[in-house]
Enzyme design. Structure first.
Site, short mmCIF file in Angstrom:
data_model
loop_
_atom_site.label_atom_id
_atom_site.label_comp_id
_atom_site.label_asym_id
_atom_site.label_seq_id
_atom_site.Cartn_x
_atom_site.Cartn_y
_atom_site.Cartn_z
N GLY A 81 -31.72 -40.93 20.16
CA GLY A 81 -31.03 -39.92 19.35
C GLY A 81 -31.44 -39.95 17.88
N HIS A 82 -30.93 -38.98 17.14
CA HIS A 82 -31.32 -38.87 15.73
C HIS A 82 -30.82 -40.06 14.92
CE1 HIS A 82 -27.60 -36.04 14.97
NE2 HIS A 82 -27.27 -37.14 15.57
#
Lengths: 361, 361, 361
Positions: free
Chosen positions: C256-257
């Site tokens: 994920g970011h």
């Protein structure tokens, strides 16, 4: 090829563009809210509260971070109505600082417009219809009967199958696949590797071999949906698979044939939704969650990450099925007993009977 | 761009093709079974029992849905030998209605034939061999030494590496990648995003850094295999990874290097099979199941969705390891105790000893 | 199209190349170690100990397989310093036989060099910079401002977005996507279907609809990283997502970011790492493991396959949360009790009190 620091300044240098700035007054004119402090302050980028500089705007959604404001060098901050005033820094006060921030960030970081037209290295079938304001990038392929709406973007190496429709303002990032006959609404975003409309997993066993069930339904994707990288949504077997408007899907999600995902439901990465599942609206499904086939999930249900749902859920609420982790040695001791729970329960019952008997003496 | 209803009529309108119809007599001539009722009735599409119209044929696999037949407007229905007669609707009676339905559906919904030949926007290396009846679509790339069999279809934006072989009648949907030297059998279907033959995950730790182990095996895919969207099958490290004939793989499955998946085994979406696993034939692996490395699974084993298999399985049967979900508050109460099972067991043992002692007094 | 046996000989025949051979003396000159036996023996391929022939070299990492050596027909074997001498077969003795084997295998199986230059069917924007020794394959697309380093390979159908940088000697296999502004280091390997820099999953809920949070960070990939097929790494929301040097990622991993993955950490297939997770260096994360958002994992932590981590881990060690599998009927009996653990504990407590009371009498 040294890695430059990830500052907005770096990015500006990279693109060589002069980023447009906005005064706080211009922002509140556009998005509402009121300015506390100097409405003439101009900002040109968003930034985290710890690193924001004088030309940057940040936001505060949680009062416990209020302290950070005192030392912040941000040009301005977006705060909620409950924020304590008194900070030296100019504020935009609004109802929903995070959503406000999202809108400001989008304004300050416009996506470069894709050039309208069909790239000479794309292939668009003569029987496809591409709107004049749409963009079809290099090495994209658009098949016969497909329609690409106004201002839609079909990225490099994408595939849009025969008779598929891509709505107005929708953007397919590179390497997206939309199979034949699928219909994608307006302002949809699909990230690279997404596959819409592959065959559902349907087969009949016959004399030791599987016979494929043709998958003749479609995938219908509503307006304002976002679909993450490498997410796959299978076409229906007979009826259609439906993703309602405003659904947000993270990366690497699998949605089986004939599912219906209700409006404004969000599903986090790596979740797997088996075939013929109906999920209500405004649900939130955690990462790596799994939902077994043919189930129905009510509106406004939250499912925790890593949870497997094996029965329909009829009431809003949060549902969980996670085995708590522990150091491996502890796990070994406890996990081995899991296979003996039934026996433990029998021993408790037997103890209870013995005591009852003893007390009865 | 309004979304038209998902009826076969809609689809016919879209393609502008007159769909071919078949009489029940023609169907039984082709696929066996016997007609009860009017063998001259003609059908042109399959449909669910609830929505089927007079020109459509449906099927019934479960006697509990028999009631639906009375109100169905279907032109005909495919039923098993145990179906109660008496329905006003004409029937085809057969041994396996679902498989029969699959064959009828395929007959009524033929896939549009891909145009033979190499698209001018494809790139086929001069040292590749493409059969004259094969189709290589726009922006597909076929490398030196690769072979594409008769009637095979290489979809748009696919890649077939050097010396890879694609068998007769096999169809690679768009955006499929087949690495060098891999061998794909006949009548295989691969959906978009599938990656066959990427390097297995092999490395040796040496002085704090990993050294890559070259992966010099191949992937061998047998005849009549289907591989779902974004499923990845790694090439072998030294020997080959083997997918035997008739295996059906759903979407987003990962199969590690040196695995062997037995004939006619089906694996549902998001399953992860680690390296060097051998799975028998006619197994059914549920969605999101995981199998640890170097294990061996016997023939005809069923593994439940979400189950992690960490030991070899030598006997047919169904195996499960799912933590049952519950409302989050209930889960919290119970899950916290999981870390104390060992202690609970100790307390039960101690109670048993105390009682023994008391009884002995 | 019969499937030929997977022998190196087969592969040689396929490519028509005369494989180069090396004497054991040449190998120890290059990689260290000492020869026991005939240093003039020449080998031209690596092979498993059971099937290796006289022109092949194998390796032994575990003394319990020593017996296999006696019957092996291998030309030579790589062994550790603790190996018992006496085998008739010539040995290279070294500190780390598996790493030594990896280097020999790479020497004997050099990857065919990609032809330098831009394929006429690729599209490279006039404002991109491609080093003269780099290779851009057919149907690859490189956008404005992107840079491709010396000896880098951009495979067929890859996409490199605007201002992205691909470092020296890095290889993107076909169908890889690198979004705008992402920076990839030197000697990185990315397998097909990998997506670097898609938007993170960020949105604010506002009056029943989600507002997208622009994702304006990048992905920075360090030197010597390997990224598996269909692995996705999201760009940062504000700051960057960082994959440090030497990280090894298997297939179908989602990161994920704003994550940071520490140097020389290895993550196995299908793992899901939620947003803003920091993982230390030299960790090993098992297949299908999941890590919840915003957590921090210390250096040298091992996480077992299928384990969900929902709290930060501050100490090295192995952590596990797997529900052990069992035959379905046994599972049914035990799993149903999981929802009653709390009640079981209450009954144990009540028994303890009763006994205490009885003993007190």
């Amino acid at each position: 090829m040294a890695v430059a620091p990830a500052t907005p300044a770096y990015r500006d240098a990279m693109t060589g563009e002069e980023r447009k700035s906005y005064s706080l007054a211009e922002l509140t004119d556009r998005f509402g809210g009121t300015v506390l402090g100097d409405a003439a302050i101009r900002v040109r980028q968003v930034a985290p509260i710890e690193t924001a500089g004088p030309s940057e705007i940040t936001f505060l959604t949680n009062r416990k971070f209020q302290k950070l404001l005192d030392s912040s060098k941000a040009g301005a901050v977006i705060v909620g109505k409950d924020a304590t005033s008194g900070a030296a820094i100019s504020c935009i006060v609004c109802d929903n600082p995070y959503a406000y921030y999202a809108r400001v960030a989008a304004l300050l970081n416009p996506e470069p417009a894709a050039e309208a037209g069909i790239h000479p290295k794309a292939f668009v079938h003569s029987a496809a219809r591409v709107a004049s304001s749409a963009s079809v990038a290099a090495c994209a392929v658009v098949e016969a009967g497909a329609q690409i709406g106004e201002h839609a973007v079909v990225g490099a190496n994408c595939f849009v199958g025969r008779h598929a429709m891509i709505g107005e303002g929708t953007r397919l990032h590179p390497n997206v696949t939309v199979y034949h006959d699928c219909i994608v609404g307006k302002r949809v975003i699909m990230h690279s590797g997404a596959v819409i409309g592959a065959d559902g997993f349907g087969m009949a066993m016959d004399a030791g071999r599987y016979v494929k069930i043709p998958q003749i339904g479609r995938v219908l994707v509503g307006d304002d949906v976002e679909i993450g990288a490498s997410t796959t949504i299978d076409r229906g077997a007979l009826a259609d698979t439906v993703i309602e408007e405003g659904v947000k899907l993270d990366n690497q999600i699998q949605i089986g044939h004939n599912c219906r995902i209700g409006a404004h439901t969000a599903i986090a990465g790596c979740a797997g939704i088996a075939g013929s599942v109906t999920i209500g609206s405004h649900c939130r499904i955690g990462g790596s969650a799994m939902i077994s086939g043919h189930l129905s999930i009510a509106d406004r249900v939250d499912i925790s990450g890593g949870t497997l749902i094996a029965k329909s859920i009829t009431k809003p609420g949060t549902y969980t099925s996670v085995f708590p982790f522990s150091p491996h040695e502890d796990w070994l001791k406890n996990a081995s007993l899991l296979r003996h729970l039934h026996e433990m329960m029998d021993r408790i019952r037997s103890l209870e009977q013995q005591i009852k008997k003893m007390e009865g003496q």
